[in-house]
Scaffold this motif. Structure first.
Motif, PDB file in Angstrom:
ATOM      1  N   TRP A   1     -10.580  12.351  39.391  1.00  0.00           N
ATOM      2  CA  TRP A   1     -12.011  12.576  39.436  1.00  0.00           C
ATOM      3  C   TRP A   1     -12.742  11.249  39.272  1.00  0.00           C
ATOM      4  CZ3 TRP A   1      -8.635  14.777  35.918  1.00  0.00           C
ATOM      5  CH2 TRP A   1      -8.231  16.101  36.189  1.00  0.00           C
ATOM      6  N   ALA A   2     -13.999  11.223  39.659  1.00  0.00           N
ATOM      7  CA  ALA A   2     -14.813  10.018  39.474  1.00  0.00           C
ATOM      8  C   ALA A   2     -16.284  10.357  39.628  1.00  0.00           C
ATOM      9  CB  ALA A   2     -14.427   8.925  40.472  1.00  0.00           C
ATOM     10  N   ASP A   3     -17.116   9.568  38.976  1.00  0.00           N
ATOM     11  CA  ASP A   3     -18.557   9.553  39.221  1.00  0.00           C
ATOM     12  C   ASP A   3     -18.794   8.472  40.263  1.00  0.00           C
ATOM     13  OD1 ASP A   3     -21.318   8.966  39.146  1.00  0.00           O
ATOM     14  OD2 ASP A   3     -21.476   9.599  37.063  1.00  0.00           O
ATOM     15  N   LEU A   4     -19.373   8.840  41.389  1.00  0.00           N
ATOM     16  CA  LEU A   4     -19.571   7.872  42.471  1.00  0.00           C
ATOM     17  C   LEU A   4     -20.454   6.706  42.020  1.00  0.00           C
ATOM     18  CD1 LEU A   4     -18.857   7.278  45.416  1.00  0.00           C
ATOM     19  CD2 LEU A   4     -20.854   8.636  46.108  1.00  0.00           C
ATOM     20  N   GLY A   5     -21.256   6.916  40.987  1.00  0.00           N
ATOM     21  CA  GLY A   5     -22.076   5.838  40.450  1.00  0.00           C
ATOM     22  C   GLY A   5     -21.279   4.715  39.827  1.00  0.00           C
ATOM     23  N   ASN A   6     -19.970   4.952  39.585  1.00  0.00           N
ATOM     24  CA  ASN A   6     -19.077   3.914  39.052  1.00  0.00           C
ATOM     25  C   ASN A   6     -18.312   3.208  40.165  1.00  0.00           C
ATOM     26  OD1 ASN A   6     -19.644   5.717  36.698  1.00  0.00           O
ATOM     27  ND2 ASN A   6     -18.294   4.288  35.661  1.00  0.00           N
ATOM     28  N   HIS A   7     -18.853   3.201  41.359  1.00  0.00           N
ATOM     29  CA  HIS A   7     -18.151   2.634  42.509  1.00  0.00           C
ATOM     30  C   HIS A   7     -17.926   1.134  42.390  1.00  0.00           C
ATOM     31  CE1 HIS A   7     -21.857   0.796  44.181  1.00  0.00           C
ATOM     32  NE2 HIS A   7     -22.445   1.824  43.579  1.00  0.00           N
ATOM     33  N   ALA A   8     -18.808   0.431  41.681  1.00  0.00           N
ATOM     34  CA  ALA A   8     -18.725  -1.031  41.654  1.00  0.00           C
ATOM     35  C   ALA A   8     -18.190  -1.580  40.343  1.00  0.00           C
ATOM     36  CB  ALA A   8     -20.101  -1.642  41.940  1.00  0.00           C
ATOM     37  N   SER A   9     -18.243  -0.804  39.264  1.00  0.00           N
ATOM     38  CA  SER A   9     -17.817  -1.308  37.961  1.00  0.00           C
ATOM     39  C   SER A   9     -17.593  -0.137  37.025  1.00  0.00           C
ATOM     40  CB  SER A   9     -18.881  -2.248  37.376  1.00  0.00           C
ATOM     41  OG  SER A   9     -20.017  -1.511  36.961  1.00  0.00           O
ATOM     42  N   ASP A  10     -17.316  -0.460  35.742  1.00  0.00           N
ATOM     43  CA  ASP A  10     -17.144   0.596  34.756  1.00  0.00           C
ATOM     44  C   ASP A  10     -18.459   0.977  34.088  1.00  0.00           C
ATOM     45  OD1 ASP A  10     -17.559  -1.631  33.171  1.00  0.00           O
ATOM     46  OD2 ASP A  10     -15.482  -1.773  32.495  1.00  0.00           O
ATOM     47  N   LYS A  11     -19.561   0.560  34.683  1.00  0.00           N
ATOM     48  CA  LYS A  11     -20.895   0.979  34.261  1.00  0.00           C
ATOM     49  C   LYS A  11     -21.523   1.752  35.417  1.00  0.00           C
ATOM     50  CE  LYS A  11     -20.932  -1.612  30.415  1.00  0.00           C
ATOM     51  NZ  LYS A  11     -21.051  -1.095  29.039  1.00  0.00           N
ATOM     52  N   GLY A  12     -21.948   2.973  35.162  1.00  0.00           N
ATOM     53  CA  GLY A  12     -22.521   3.788  36.217  1.00  0.00           C
ATOM     54  C   GLY A  12     -23.929   3.351  36.605  1.00  0.00           C
ATOM     55  N   VAL A  13     -24.270   3.515  37.881  1.00  0.00           N
ATOM     56  CA  VAL A  13     -25.608   3.189  38.389  1.00  0.00           C
ATOM     57  C   VAL A  13     -26.107   4.360  39.229  1.00  0.00           C
ATOM     58  CG1 VAL A  13     -25.174   0.701  38.412  1.00  0.00           C
ATOM     59  CG2 VAL A  13     -24.664   2.070  40.456  1.00  0.00           C
ATOM     60  N   ALA A  14     -27.412   4.409  39.402  1.00  0.00           N
ATOM     61  CA  ALA A  14     -27.994   5.427  40.268  1.00  0.00           C
ATOM     62  C   ALA A  14     -27.658   5.119  41.722  1.00  0.00           C
ATOM     63  CB  ALA A  14     -29.510   5.476  40.072  1.00  0.00           C
ATOM     64  N   LEU A  15     -27.378   6.157  42.479  1.00  0.00           N
ATOM     65  CA  LEU A  15     -27.046   6.011  43.887  1.00  0.00           C
ATOM     66  C   LEU A  15     -28.307   6.057  44.740  1.00  0.00           C
ATOM     67  CD1 LEU A  15     -24.086   8.564  43.899  1.00  0.00           C
ATOM     68  CD2 LEU A  15     -23.900   6.067  43.740  1.00  0.00           C
ATOM     69  N   THR A  16     -28.234   5.428  45.896  1.00  0.00           N
ATOM     70  CA  THR A  16     -29.319   5.496  46.878  1.00  0.00           C
ATOM     71  C   THR A  16     -28.948   6.541  47.918  1.00  0.00           C
ATOM     72  OG1 THR A  16     -29.860   3.167  46.566  1.00  0.00           O
ATOM     73  CG2 THR A  16     -30.667   4.231  48.581  1.00  0.00           C
ATOM     74  N   PRO A  17     -29.645   7.647  47.962  1.00  0.00           N
ATOM     75  CA  PRO A  17     -29.310   8.676  48.957  1.00  0.00           C
ATOM     76  C   PRO A  17     -29.278   8.086  50.362  1.00  0.00           C
ATOM     77  CG  PRO A  17     -30.898   9.531  47.387  1.00  0.00           C
ATOM     78  CD  PRO A  17     -30.782   8.059  47.105  1.00  0.00           C
ATOM     79  N   GLY A  18     -28.279   8.503  51.137  1.00  0.00           N
ATOM     80  CA  GLY A  18     -28.131   8.011  52.496  1.00  0.00           C
ATOM     81  C   GLY A  18     -27.321   6.742  52.619  1.00  0.00           C
ATOM     82  N   THR A  19     -26.880   6.175  51.504  1.00  0.00           N
ATOM     83  CA  THR A  19     -26.071   4.954  51.505  1.00  0.00           C
ATOM     84  C   THR A  19     -24.607   5.304  51.270  1.00  0.00           C
ATOM     85  OG1 THR A  19     -27.916   3.631  50.673  1.00  0.00           O
ATOM     86  CG2 THR A  19     -25.701   2.721  50.379  1.00  0.00           C
TER      87      THR A  19
END
Length: 652
Positions: free
Chosen positions: A539-557
């Motif tokens: 499992w994963a939170d897609l907001g953790n795509h770049a690091s071990d700190k989650g960020v808000a996603l940009t819809p459509g990206t």
């Protein structure tokens, strides 16, 4: 990861010393054998007349901030005959937070004491069985629990140090006292300091953590269903696995004294474990994998491949780190959930554990170091072995999903594909729902299957699935599941017994007293007939795509993230199919995101790295010449997984 040929015998670094150690221990502990060194300890010492005593060991910490060092309670059972002769014995130790709050084992046994405060009942069979064979058994109350000072910090410095201090005391490096607050010193002159730690769940986790300190005197650990990194108990790349954190768990086990004194520690657990799933210093302190290079003890690891409490990423990453650092090791993998081997393979377990401790703590040359490294339960009560684990021929093989003739029903193979698949997160659906509808286009998942296999295909180790997905919302969770599509009879890991049924008859393992029976209820395999088996999950939170700190996603990206799938060992039989499912929230196994996103997969940038015995060649042979996938059907399978336990222990 594959193990090099040089590690086939997992005790090779000790081989030159084995004979000398065995001879020495034989002279110290048991009557001389008629011919040569002994190969097995025997029950020649009285359990009824064993010495039972309590000691409080100084941890050097003041976790409860009361102005004095915390002391942890250590209950000891050891052979009286050897004490009278001045002979020193090795120690088997279980450090636990559960001795008074919740109990240990399938029957939830707790410690009991006599009027003098000496232990009468020690949970489980370890003392009954091993004390008559020349061992001491030591049960340690972790800091903040039962009769110990301090605070429960859930796998942190206090937890680990409270157990490590006892090993230091056993080896003359720490102070012990005859009472909790007194000044009369107690010395461990009765032991040679050679210690083996054992325990299930939190107890086994402490064994992992203490081994990762490299403490001298710890010769072996036997972690059962244990955590190797507490972050991976609570989160999977930012996706929360439970609706609570370590503060809840601390409050569940702490003593009344700790409850009154440890508010500050509780708050640190809250502040250091944010529900965002971000990696913090609290998790670094509780990550034992990073310190695997310090491990000097051998490791006999046991885990259920369907454990949805301490999920199997914990054993997989720990095993790989131990292998990388050439730690001597052995492994058992069952089809159960969070279950002790005493309750799924009792006779073989007691015999194997006996020989393991005899080899590791008494130095007996009994041949266990030349036996297969791994035992794997292939079907209920049917076990196979591997000389090394994973097998040498295992290779990470890239499998790629492709579009099929209908949306959401795609292919899985070696060739690169193009196109997209779209699904909507539906928190009401689980991995079993997705698998049951694998051949039906449904809006909640994207499924990809091989053709029916023409020969068996074995997965052994940990998988990774890389996904490129475009969300419609600022938050999104992902699940990736590998499934064996085909009929089988398996242990009912989703049932209340997690693969076992407890009966009323009892079997006895060691000596008994009026206050401590060695007889325990018999169990048998609880089985169910299925049309598919979930092999591995991640499992994963897609907001953790770049690091071990989650960020808000940009819809459509579009974002790319890699999900770590749990370690396993599974054979997909001839005639079955292997499936990869990518979806959103896995009901009861991760919590849903704030919104309900729709996600579009870019199949050209989505793949699975799967550990196949024989690698890509084996996959190609198994799928070559097979017929087309069957038409859509409904597979009933096992019922949905029960809500995972929040406490890594036995409370039933």
């Amino acid at each position: 990861m594959p193990i090099p040929v040089s590690r086939t015998r997992f005790m090779t670094w000790r081989s030159l010393a084995t004979a000398a150690v065995a001879a020495l221990m034989a002279a110290l502990l048991v009557p001389a054998a008629a011919h040569g060194a002994p190969r097995q300890s025997t029950p020649v010492y009285s359990y009824e007349n064993a010495i039972r005593e309590s000691v409080w060991v100084d941890t050097g910490l003041d976790g409860d901030n009361d102005g004095r060092h915390d002391r942890v309670a250590v209950d000891i059972v050891r052979p009286r005959e050897l004490a009278r002769q001045g002979r020193r014995v090795p120690v088997i130790m279980d450090a636990s937070p559960y001795y008074s709050c919740c109990g240990r084992g399938n029957e939830s046994q707790k410690k009991t004491y006599d009027a003098n405060g000496d232990v009468v009942q020690m949970p489980l069979f370890y003392d009954n069985y091993f004390v008559p064979r020349g061992y001491a058994f030591v049960g340690v109350d972790l800091a903040g629990t039962d009769r110990s000072d301090g605070c429960v910090d859930v796998g942190g410095r206090s937890d680990i140090r409270s157990a490590k201090a006892v090993i230091d005391w056993l080896n003359g490096r720490a102070r012990g006292y005859t009472t909790r607050a007194g000044t009369t010193r107690a010395s461990a002159t009765w032991t040679n300091g050679r210690t083996g730690m054992i325990g299930k769940s939190w107890d086994g986790t402490i064994a992992n953590g203490v081994a990762a300190t490299g403490v001298k005197g710890l010769k072996t650990i036997v972690p059962i269903s244990a955590i190797s990194s507490w972050y991976d108990y609570y989160f999977a790349k930012g996706a929360p696995l439970y609706d609570s954190g370590p503060d809840w768990l601390s409050g569940y086990v702490d003593s009344p004294d700790a409850r009154a004194k440890c508010a500050a520690v509780q708050q640190k657990l809250v502040d250091g474990a944010p529900r965002t799933g971000d990696w913090t210093p609290l998790w670094s302190e509780r990550d034992y994998v990073k310190d695997a290079a310090k491990v000097k003890a051998s490791v006999f690891l046991v885990h259920g491949m369907q454990d949805l409490n301490v999920r199997t990423k914990n054993f997989g990453q720990w095993w790989d780190a131990l292998a990388k650092n050439d730690v001597d090791r052995k492994i058992w993998l069952s089809q159960t959930g969070h279950v002790d081997p005493f309750d799924f393979r009792r006779g073989a377990w007691v015999d194997t554990l006996h020989r393991w401790f005899d080899h590791e703590l008494l130095g007996y040359d009994n041949g266990i170091d030349h036996e297969p490294m791994a035992d794997v339960e292939r079907h209920p009560d049917q076990w196979t072995t591997s000389a090394v684990w994973p097998p040498r021929a295992t290779a990470a093989t890239t499998l790629r999903p492709g579009t099929g003739t209908r949306p959401g029903v795609g292919t899985l193979g070696l060739g690169r594909a193009s196109g997209t698949e779209t699904f909507a997160d539906d928190p009401r659906e689980s991995e079993t729902d997705w698998a049951a509808n694998i051949d039906r286009p449904t809006a909640d998942k994207a499924g990809f299957t091989t053709r029916p296999l023409t020969r068996d295909l074995r997965l052994s180790g940990s998988s990774r699935v890389t996904v490129t997905a475009t969300p419609t919302t600022s938050t999104a969770h992902l699940s990736a599941v590998l499934v064996d599509l085909g009929p089988d009879t398996v242990r009912d890991y989703a049932g209340s017994g997690e693969g076992i049924t407890t009966l009323t008859d009892r079997t006895c393992w060691g000596a008994s007293t009026a206050g401590d029976s060695s007889c325990f209820k018999v169990t048998r395999a609880a089985t169910t007939d299925v049309d598919y088996t979930v092999v591995s999950r991640g499992w994963a939170d897609l907001g953790n795509h770049a690091s071990d700190k989650g960020v808000a996603l940009t819809p459509g990206t579009a974002y790319t993230i890699t999900l770590d799938l749990a370690a396993t060992d599974h054979v997909v039989p001839k005639g079955h199919r292997l499936a990869l499912i990518v979806a959103g929230t896995d009901k009861d196994l991760i919590d849903p995101p704030a919104g309900t996103p729709t996600l579009t997969l870019d199949l050209s940038r989505t793949s699975a790295r799967v550990p196949l015995v024989g690698g890509a060649d084996a996959f190609e042979r198994a799928t070559k010449g097979s017929t087309a996938a069957p038409s859509a059907s409904v597979l009933d399978g096992v019922r949905a997984p029960h809500t995972a336990l929040r406490v890594p222990g036995e409370t039933d």
